[in-house]
Design an enzyme around this catalytic site. Structure first.
Site, short mmCIF file in Angstrom:
data_model
loop_
_atom_site.label_atom_id
_atom_site.label_comp_id
_atom_site.label_asym_id
_atom_site.label_seq_id
_atom_site.Cartn_x
_atom_site.Cartn_y
_atom_site.Cartn_z
N ASP A 1 25.72 -37.26 66.08
CA ASP A 1 25.58 -37.20 65.18
C ASP A 1 25.03 -36.35 63.97
O ASP A 1 24.17 -35.75 64.22
CB ASP A 1 25.39 -38.64 64.36
CG ASP A 1 25.75 -38.92 62.91
OD1 ASP A 1 26.90 -38.28 62.66
OD2 ASP A 1 25.18 -40.21 62.46
N ASN B 1 37.54 -42.73 65.37
CA ASN B 1 37.24 -41.75 64.10
C ASN B 1 38.76 -41.62 64.63
O ASN B 1 39.25 -40.51 63.69
CB ASN B 1 36.49 -40.89 65.57
CG ASN B 1 34.74 -40.76 65.24
OD1 ASN B 1 34.57 -40.43 66.74
ND2 ASN B 1 34.10 -40.95 63.90
C1 FPP Z 1 29.89 -37.04 64.68
O1 FPP Z 1 29.65 -36.26 64.43
C2 FPP Z 1 29.89 -36.22 65.85
C3 FPP Z 1 31.65 -36.21 66.21
C4 FPP Z 1 32.66 -37.42 65.68
C5 FPP Z 1 32.25 -35.40 67.44
C6 FPP Z 1 30.93 -35.62 69.21
C7 FPP Z 1 32.00 -33.96 69.38
C8 FPP Z 1 31.46 -33.37 70.30
C9 FPP Z 1 29.75 -33.29 69.89
C10 FPP Z 1 31.68 -32.22 70.23
C11 FPP Z 1 32.00 -31.56 71.78
C12 FPP Z 1 32.03 -32.67 72.77
C13 FPP Z 1 33.31 -32.70 73.58
C14 FPP Z 1 33.48 -33.86 74.88
C15 FPP Z 1 34.18 -31.34 73.64
P1 FPP Z 1 30.03 -36.45 62.40
O2 FPP Z 1 30.98 -35.26 62.56
O3 FPP Z 1 30.57 -37.77 62.39
O4 FPP Z 1 28.88 -35.50 61.68
P2 FPP Z 1 28.22 -35.73 60.14
O5 FPP Z 1 27.28 -37.27 60.23
O6 FPP Z 1 26.83 -35.31 59.83
O7 FPP Z 1 29.69 -35.88 58.98
#
Ligand code: FPP
Length: 260
Positions: free
Chosen positions: A32, A80
């Protein structure tokens, strides 16, 4: 002296007279903080996800080096899908390009790729790339990387329950056959051990529908580090905290010490 697995001995379980660092066999991570990392720098959220790929590569390398056998990462949750379409598309494109660009690294590091979740919801191209990589890496032995994609625990349990009900309906199972073991065997994680340690990055302290059944006895570790800044040092900090905890699985401290 307790029986422990050392970081360097990987999958070998050894009795030792030296105190050694207790390494979790299975680490699950909620990655996250990508969006906040990007926003802090005035960058689009997608940039945070791109940097998240680098963090995942670094964390996977470190995990393999430290002797962790399974690393399960929450790459895309069922919830998501409700994000803005542009972000969902960017994440799917990143998944496809990451699979292509990282496969040589997975092969050279001995990484076996697996996936859990409702993969039927992924775009065809993403599913295809994923299956090809899973097939290509299936004999690798150093570490298993499990991508949770279009995954949520309640969805997984719902799908499992439907399949169990179907088996009962067809007369293949009796109601009395339903045990914890049977339910476990119907989950996406059927052949994986339960996570020993569950890490959430990004400063928030929630489980967010991740591995609820499997993490019943996992140690929890919440890291303030945003996922794009995660890697070897923050992973080691989590492992250090884990090593200092006593896992009692509902028993007393004395019972656990006698078992060791
Ligand atoms: C959460 O951060 C992250 C995700 C929803 C996506 C996770 C994806 C990756 C780490 C990319 C690499 C992985 C692969 C398999 C290519 P958020 O967007 O919820 O962050 P926030 O809480 O700060 O908004």
């Amino acid at each position: 002296m307790s029986k422990t697995r050392s970081a360097t001995e990987g999958q070998e379980e050894q009795e030792t007279t030296q105190p050694r660092v207790r390494v979790p066999r299975h680490v699950a991570i909620i990655m996250d903080g990508n969006g906040r990392w990007a926003q802090q720098r005035g960058l689009p959220r997608a940039e945070g996800h791109i940097r998240g790929q680098d963090a995942l590569r670094a964390t996977l390398r470190a995990a393999a080096e430290l002797g962790i056998e399974y690393l399960t990462v929450y790459a895309f949750s069922t919830e998501n899908w409700a994000r803005p379409q542009q972000e969902v598309e960017a994440l799917m494109e990143l998944l496809i390009s990451a699979i292509h660009s990282e496969t040589p690294e997975l092969m050279s590091q001995g990484v076996r790729l697996r996936a859990i979740g409702d993969l039927s919801r992924l775009p065809e191209r993403a599913r295809q790339s994923l299956y090809e990589c899973i097939e290509r890496t299936k004999d690798n032995k150093q570490i298993t990387l499990v991508l949770a994609l279009s995954y949520s625990s309640r969805d997984e349990l719902t799908r499992a329950t439907r399949r169990i009900a179907g088996a009962i309906h067809r007369g293949e199972l009796q109601e009395t056959d339903i045990t914890e073991e049977l339910i476990t065997s119907y989950l996406d994680t059927a052949d994986l051990p339960d996570p020993d340690l569950l890490i959430r990055t990004g400063g928030e302290e929630r489980i967010s529908n991740y591995l609820l059944w499997q993490a019943a006895y996992s140690e929890l570790f919440f890291s303030p580090v945003y996922w794009p800044d995660f890697g070897k040092a923050p992973l080691e900090a989590a492992l250090e905290a884990y090593a200092s905890r006593e896992r009692r699985f509902g028993k007393t401290s004395e019972q656990i010490q006698l078992e060791d």
